[in-house]
Write a protein that holds these residues in place. Structure first.
Motif, mmCIF file in Angstrom:
data_model
loop_
_atom_site.group_PDB
_atom_site.id
_atom_site.type_symbol
_atom_site.label_atom_id
_atom_site.label_comp_id
_atom_site.label_asym_id
_atom_site.label_seq_id
_atom_site.Cartn_x
_atom_site.Cartn_y
_atom_site.Cartn_z
ATOM 1 N N ALA A 161 0.839 -1.209 0.000
ATOM 2 C CA ALA A 161 0.000 0.000 0.000
ATOM 3 C C ALA A 161 0.873 1.257 0.000
ATOM 4 O O ALA A 161 0.584 2.226 -0.712
ATOM 5 N N ALA A 162 1.969 1.232 0.766
ATOM 6 C CA ALA A 162 2.888 2.390 0.801
ATOM 7 C C ALA A 162 3.562 2.567 -0.560
ATOM 8 O O ALA A 162 3.713 3.688 -1.061
ATOM 9 N N PHE A 163 3.933 1.462 -1.172
ATOM 10 C CA PHE A 163 4.621 1.492 -2.472
ATOM 11 C C PHE A 163 3.744 2.132 -3.553
ATOM 12 O O PHE A 163 4.212 2.910 -4.369
ATOM 13 N N GLU A 169 -0.931 11.777 -8.062
ATOM 14 C CA GLU A 169 -1.642 11.227 -9.222
ATOM 15 C C GLU A 169 -3.093 10.865 -8.859
ATOM 16 O O GLU A 169 -3.774 10.163 -9.612
ATOM 17 N N ASN A 170 -3.543 11.307 -7.667
ATOM 18 C CA ASN A 170 -4.857 10.933 -7.142
ATOM 19 C C ASN A 170 -5.009 9.410 -7.123
ATOM 20 O O ASN A 170 -6.041 8.839 -7.487
ATOM 21 N N PHE A 171 -3.923 8.761 -6.689
ATOM 22 C CA PHE A 171 -3.907 7.291 -6.630
ATOM 23 C C PHE A 171 -3.319 6.870 -5.286
ATOM 24 O O PHE A 171 -2.298 7.413 -4.854
ATOM 25 N N ALA A 229 0.274 7.772 4.439
ATOM 26 C CA ALA A 229 1.219 7.306 3.418
ATOM 27 C C ALA A 229 0.706 6.058 2.691
ATOM 28 O O ALA A 229 1.360 5.552 1.786
ATOM 29 N N VAL A 230 -0.480 5.560 3.075
ATOM 30 C CA VAL A 230 -1.003 4.372 2.390
ATOM 31 C C VAL A 230 -2.465 4.478 1.984
ATOM 32 O O VAL A 230 -2.904 3.806 1.056
ATOM 33 N N VAL A 231 -3.247 5.337 2.657
ATOM 34 C CA VAL A 231 -4.708 5.196 2.547
ATOM 35 C C VAL A 231 -5.372 6.343 1.774
ATOM 36 O O VAL A 231 -4.904 7.480 1.817
ATOM 37 N N HIS A 232 -6.444 6.029 1.070
ATOM 38 C CA HIS A 232 -7.232 7.032 0.340
ATOM 39 C C HIS A 232 -7.772 8.050 1.350
ATOM 40 O O HIS A 232 -8.419 7.676 2.336
ATOM 41 N N PRO A 233 -7.529 9.359 1.127
ATOM 42 C CA PRO A 233 -7.898 10.365 2.137
ATOM 43 C C PRO A 233 -9.402 10.479 2.405
ATOM 44 O O PRO A 233 -9.810 11.010 3.423
ATOM 45 N N LYS A 234 -10.227 9.968 1.493
ATOM 46 C CA LYS A 234 -11.679 10.072 1.722
ATOM 47 C C LYS A 234 -12.258 8.813 2.388
ATOM 48 O O LYS A 234 -13.468 8.701 2.550
ATOM 49 N N SER A 235 -11.391 7.874 2.764
ATOM 50 C CA SER A 235 -11.875 6.614 3.352
ATOM 51 C C SER A 235 -12.830 6.848 4.519
ATOM 52 O O SER A 235 -13.793 6.114 4.702
ATOM 53 N N PHE A 238 -16.285 7.297 3.342
ATOM 54 C CA PHE A 238 -16.814 6.273 2.446
ATOM 55 C C PHE A 238 -17.531 5.145 3.177
ATOM 56 O O PHE A 238 -16.997 4.596 4.140
ATOM 57 N N GLY A 239 -18.742 4.785 2.694
ATOM 58 C CA GLY A 239 -19.328 3.495 3.025
ATOM 59 C C GLY A 239 -18.774 2.492 2.026
ATOM 60 O O GLY A 239 -17.969 2.848 1.151
ATOM 61 N N SER A 240 -19.237 1.236 2.095
ATOM 62 C CA SER A 240 -18.659 0.230 1.198
ATOM 63 C C SER A 240 -18.945 0.542 -0.276
ATOM 64 O O SER A 240 -18.100 0.296 -1.136
ATOM 65 N N VAL A 241 -20.114 1.119 -0.568
ATOM 66 C CA VAL A 241 -20.454 1.439 -1.963
ATOM 67 C C VAL A 241 -19.524 2.525 -2.507
ATOM 68 O O VAL A 241 -18.965 2.408 -3.600
ATOM 69 N N GLU A 242 -19.306 3.584 -1.716
ATOM 70 C CA GLU A 242 -18.439 4.687 -2.166
ATOM 71 C C GLU A 242 -16.988 4.219 -2.317
ATOM 72 O O GLU A 242 -16.293 4.607 -3.255
ATOM 73 N N ALA A 243 -16.546 3.378 -1.377
ATOM 74 C CA ALA A 243 -15.181 2.836 -1.464
ATOM 75 C C ALA A 243 -15.050 1.967 -2.720
ATOM 76 O O ALA A 243 -14.040 2.015 -3.433
ATOM 77 N N GLY A 244 -16.104 1.189 -2.993
ATOM 78 C CA GLY A 244 -16.113 0.348 -4.193
ATOM 79 C C GLY A 244 -16.063 1.187 -5.460
ATOM 80 O O GLY A 244 -15.357 0.848 -6.418
ATOM 81 N N MET A 245 -16.791 2.304 -5.462
ATOM 82 C CA MET A 245 -16.786 3.195 -6.634
ATOM 83 C C MET A 245 -15.412 3.847 -6.834
ATOM 84 O O MET A 245 -14.930 3.957 -7.954
ATOM 85 N N ALA A 246 -14.792 4.267 -5.735
ATOM 86 C CA ALA A 246 -13.462 4.899 -5.835
ATOM 87 C C ALA A 246 -12.470 3.918 -6.448
ATOM 88 O O ALA A 246 -11.650 4.289 -7.300
ATOM 89 N N PHE A 247 -12.560 2.650 -6.041
ATOM 90 C CA PHE A 247 -11.664 1.636 -6.618
ATOM 91 C C PHE A 247 -11.972 1.444 -8.105
ATOM 92 O O PHE A 247 -11.070 1.405 -8.942
ATOM 93 N N ALA A 248 -13.264 1.350 -8.442
ATOM 94 C CA ALA A 248 -13.666 1.151 -9.842
ATOM 95 C C ALA A 248 -13.255 2.332 -10.723
ATOM 96 O O ALA A 248 -12.999 2.176 -11.919
ATOM 97 N N GLU A 249 -13.180 3.513 -10.116
ATOM 98 C CA GLU A 249 -12.783 4.703 -10.881
ATOM 99 C C GLU A 249 -11.263 4.853 -10.968
ATOM 100 O O GLU A 249 -10.748 5.858 -11.436
ATOM 101 N N GLY A 250 -10.540 3.830 -10.477
ATOM 102 C CA GLY A 250 -9.087 3.817 -10.646
ATOM 103 C C GLY A 250 -8.330 4.664 -9.648
ATOM 104 O O GLY A 250 -7.293 5.233 -9.967
ATOM 105 N N GLN A 251 -8.833 4.751 -8.406
ATOM 106 C CA GLN A 251 -8.174 5.609 -7.417
ATOM 107 C C GLN A 251 -7.338 4.854 -6.381
ATOM 108 O O GLN A 251 -6.775 5.462 -5.484
#
Length: 407
Positions: A161-163, A169-171, A229-235, A238-251
């Motif tokens: 996750a740190a790597f 890059e919003n990733f 240094a590892v986690v999406h700042p909006k976590s 996020f509920g599970s649906v929003e977290a799932g969408m962020a992943f699907a959107e390539g974040q």
């Protein structure tokens, strides 16, 4: 004009599938009655159907309920026991068409209180394209002295996750669902506990979280979700649906979430990661084995419904082989073994057959009428762990005292 009323878990694939199924059902059986489908977020769905007695007093004919709530619903006599309806006219290939792990939570007091329709245990979802990229592999080897592959341990998970964390890059390395809704963080805590060899229950079969494995679980979790240094700042929002969408959107490179959010990546229009995703069993502590959590969704019929037979006829239709497959292509997760093995589905979602493996490792939450209240206490505890400096030992001890009051 009378209507059949359905309380729906708010999620686009559920809503679109249900509408298509109802239209097809009416056409096939020449039914003119309208269906009114109202989507609700998790907490509101529970309130409308069970807390406000909507299923008992006839407000709802059919409701999506998850297995966390079914014990409560059956004990409150909110949902209809389907046993006699099933024996007269069973759903297609019932019960052999489903894996055993999708049939037992709704079996209570010698009754059957729902039919499974959506599932997908918790798993590790990751960006296969990045893990297989030669440049990424070489850079990872230089940095960590080991091969880049799906993490087997939580320590490897943190390093990877740190790597991959690249905020410019919003990733991000990993996305969690930390919105305190009595579900996501509770499930995450349970997974951390189980993958360290811990249990929610003591030898007397009572809920007990005041022990060393729980301390290790809570310590790890509070540290990682606060690790910028590892986690999406909006976590945290996020509920599970929003977290799932962020992943699907390539974040993000990885997510710990329901299998359904992996398959969603292959079928929804918004996905930017089609063909780039795979799933694996969850990481675990070095000395223990992986685990998964199985909470699934049921179609249930309200005990106060004036349209019980029509509702059941629709449930049979909605859980058929064909309907199960439709739910999957719409972005939900079909529950039937036939869908898991379907060649067309596995072409669309190449890891779909792995559902069986996840079910073999899946655990369930304690079936007790106090579980919804216990879940709220655990949710508050994890939230406090994330937002304050109170030690995990103290938080677990305090929470356990409150759990004792319920037992």
């Amino acid at each position: 004009m009378e209507k059949l009323r359905i309380a729906v878990r708010k999620f686009d694939p559920f809503e679109s599938t249900l509408q298509k199924l109802w239209d097809a059902f009416c056409l096939k059986h020449n039914i003119e009655i309208e269906a009114e489908m109202i989507p609700y977020e998790l907490h509101n769905l529970y309130v409308e159907t069970i807390a406000k007695k909507g299923l008992q007093n006839g407000d709802w004919d059919i409701a999506h309920l998850n297995t966390d709530w079914i014990f409560d619903a059956a004990n409150e006599k909110a949902v209809l026991d389907l046993t006699s309806l099933i024996s007269q006219n069973p759903p297609e290939n019932y019960p052999e068409g489903w894996h055993n792990s999708l049939l037992h939570l709704q079996q209570l007091n010698n009754g059957t209180f729902g039919l499974p329709f959506h599932d997908g245990p918790e798993c590790l979802i990751y960006r296969k394209d990045l893990f297989e990229n030669p440049v990424e592999k070489e850079n990872f080897r230089k940095q960590f002295g080991s091969e880049l592959s799906p993490p087997k341990t939580w320590e490897e998970f943190t390093n990877i996750a740190a790597f991959f964390n690249r905020p410019d890059e919003n990733f991000y390395g990993v996305v969690f669902a930390n919105y305190p809704d009595g579900h996501n963080m509770v499930f995450d805590f349970c997974l951390q506990l189980w993958t360290r060899g811990g249990s929610l229950l003591n030898e007397k079969n009572q809920i007990d979280i005041d022990h060393n494995e729980a301390v290790l679980a809570l310590n790890f979790y509070r540290n990682i979700v606060n690790n910028t240094a590892v986690v999406h700042p909006k976590s945290k929002k996020f509920g599970s649906v929003e977290a799932g969408m962020a992943f699907a959107e390539g974040q993000a490179a990885m997510a710990v979430n329901w299998f359904g959010f992996a398959s969603m990546c292959e079928v929804i229009e918004e996905s930017k990661v089609k063909g780039k995703v795979d799933i694996a069993a969850l990481p675990h502590d070095q000395n223990h084995k992986t685990a998964s959590l199985n909470v699934y969704w049921l179609y249930t019929i309200g005990s106060g419904s004036k349209h019980k037979q029509l509702a059941y006829d629709f449930l049979r239709f909605a859980t058929s082989t064909e309907s199960d497959k439709l739910l999957t292509t719409e972005g939900g997760i079909g529950c039937r073994k036939s869908t898991w093995k379907d060649p067309e589905i596995n072409t669309l979602i190449p890891y779909y057959h792995k559902l069986e493996m996840l079910h073999e490792n899946s655990l369930t939450l304690p079936q007790t009428p106090i579980w919804p209240k216990v879940a709220e206490l655990i949710d508050q505890m994890v939230l406090k762990a994330i937002e304050t400096d109170v030690t995990s030992e103290k938080l677990l001890k305090e929470t356990q005292i409150n759990i004792q009051k319920l037992q």
